[in-house]
Design an enzyme around this catalytic site. Sequence first.
Site, PDB file in Angstrom:
ATOM      1  N   SER A   1      -3.078   4.096 -11.220  1.00 50.96           N
ATOM      2  CA  SER A   1      -4.406   3.572 -10.902  1.00 50.96           C
ATOM      3  C   SER A   1      -5.175   3.201 -12.170  1.00 50.96           C
ATOM      4  O   SER A   1      -4.686   2.409 -12.967  1.00 50.96           O
ATOM      5  CB  SER A   1      -5.166   4.583 -10.036  1.00 50.96           C
ATOM      6  OG  SER A   1      -6.238   3.969  -9.380  1.00 50.96           O
TER       7      SER A   1
ATOM      8  N   HIS B   1      -0.385   3.256  -2.685  1.00 46.33           N
ATOM      9  CA  HIS B   1      -0.930   3.424  -4.029  1.00 46.33           C
ATOM     10  C   HIS B   1      -0.289   4.596  -4.770  1.00 46.33           C
ATOM     11  O   HIS B   1      -0.115   4.545  -5.982  1.00 46.33           O
ATOM     12  CB  HIS B   1      -2.437   3.653  -3.900  1.00 46.33           C
ATOM     13  CG  HIS B   1      -3.197   3.589  -5.176  1.00 46.33           C
ATOM     14  ND1 HIS B   1      -3.437   2.411  -5.850  1.00 46.33           N
ATOM     15  CD2 HIS B   1      -3.802   4.558  -5.909  1.00 46.33           C
ATOM     16  CE1 HIS B   1      -4.155   2.652  -6.935  1.00 46.33           C
ATOM     17  NE2 HIS B   1      -4.384   3.950  -6.991  1.00 46.33           N
TER      18      HIS B   1
ATOM     19  N   ASP C   1       0.055  -1.086  -1.126  1.00 48.27           N
ATOM     20  CA  ASP C   1      -1.240  -0.852  -1.765  1.00 48.27           C
ATOM     21  C   ASP C   1      -1.976  -2.177  -1.909  1.00 48.27           C
ATOM     22  O   ASP C   1      -1.417  -3.145  -2.425  1.00 48.27           O
ATOM     23  CB  ASP C   1      -1.019  -0.212  -3.141  1.00 48.27           C
ATOM     24  CG  ASP C   1      -2.319   0.009  -3.905  1.00 48.27           C
ATOM     25  OD1 ASP C   1      -3.365   0.184  -3.257  1.00 48.27           O
ATOM     26  OD2 ASP C   1      -2.275   0.016  -5.148  1.00 48.27           O
TER      27      ASP C   1
END
Length: 505
Positions: free
Chosen positions: A228, A473, A416
């Site tokens: 991330s 994700h 994601d």
Amino acid sequence: MEAKTFFLFMLFIFSQSWLSTSKRILNNPSVFSSSLNFSSGNAERLIKSFNLMPKYDVNVIPKGSLDAPRLIERQIDFLATAGSKNASVGPSVQEFGHYAGYYSLPHSKSAKMFYFFFESRNKTTDPVVIWLTGGPGCSSSVAMFYENGPFKISKDLSLYWNDFGWDKVSNIIYVDQPVGTGFSYTSDESDIRNDEDGVSNDLYDFLQAFFKEHPKFVKNDFFITGESYAGHYIPALASRVHSGNKKKEGIPINLKGFAIGNGLTNPEIQYGAYGDYALQMKLISESDHESLKQDYVECQNITKKCSLGGGLVCDSAVEVCTSIFNKIVAKKSGLNYYDIRKKCVGSLCYDFSRMEIFLNKENVRKALGVGDIKFVSCSSTVYDAMIEDWMQNLEVKIPSLVNDGINLLVYAGEYDLICNWLGNSRWVDQMNWSGQKGFGSAKNVSFLVDGKEAGLLKNHGPLTFLKVYNAGHMVPMDQPKASLQMLQNWMQGKLRTTPVLGFSQ
């Protein structure tokens, strides 16, 4: 938001009022209290609707307000501390070194950085891996308990061994950073970092102290990993370590590679992929897609200005560019933008409350040596302090690293939206380095796990890109076995365009 709730990554989404809050935070120390107030009701409703406002803003401890722990490292036995019913199942904790500690940052007024360290379940000569969670401002304990750490948390808060923990093939460190995240704390708000220079220097100082404390690991291969917003942290830290090695600043760190999972690295390119990905996944219509193309022109222009000059224009860049993402999310009620296959049910898309409850138990805090400090899963103040860093392009730090033979793995789960595989593949393809042409002509091959296709792999020299199937994700959470095989094969130089059939446990 209730005390038990938080959200994992807090990427990209806030309004203009939220942006203006950053100035108030940085200029008003009273903001560093136990709660954070927003002047705009609309901003607060927007933030809450996306679960972006943790209850606890930051661990800033007033001087003298408690007997804050000193710099320590202690061996821990999590299974015994948790009173786990199945503590006898699997290997004995006593066979390994499991540690928790604080590091007093030298280039700060009073900052302490908290970390966990787990020696390999295999052998001490395995590589040393550091994991960085994004946010900015989210604790790496999230990954430790829900993705790739040694243990998982049961409903009754007991722990059990993770069969696919990355400590099976590495000696792994989880750091709460930047300062103010998780159990990390300070008594002076000026220690809160606002750019990658500050963040990477703190981490480099920590690594120097870590290897001094654990000299037997100095010669081990070293890898930097995370996901991330760590798409910013990781290139910055890799560059800092490489520079420190070249300049012989301290203990040589045997940096072999860095891996970015579903990261935000080159915002200008990645924001341009939102509309294309959303159309491809049938989240928006053709007319929506055409409209987003126009929005992206404005986003691209202001992002270029941010990269050139920094400062307040970067605040505006976030506002302009996140409107693209917000418009997509608004089209699908209840969309889990970390995994578009799933619904975002209730106040959270994921429930990680067990971790907060567990780490705030008195006996656990005592075992970790954190005193009375309240665990902060995601810090809104750290998140906000980094606002002018968000739209910076960290890809620019990478070419010199891969040109020097340091390996880079970029991997992304296919479902994601927020840091989607398409945007990540584009910046990887467009990166200007000595092997760009060779990478561009390289063929995609299947990534196999137990003889079954688990992803699509592309490699040339030190650069590898992997699209992971059936994952969102958080790839290690959604595909734990595949992610462990990915890590081991990559660290061993086997994650290549020649299919690898399995991995040793």
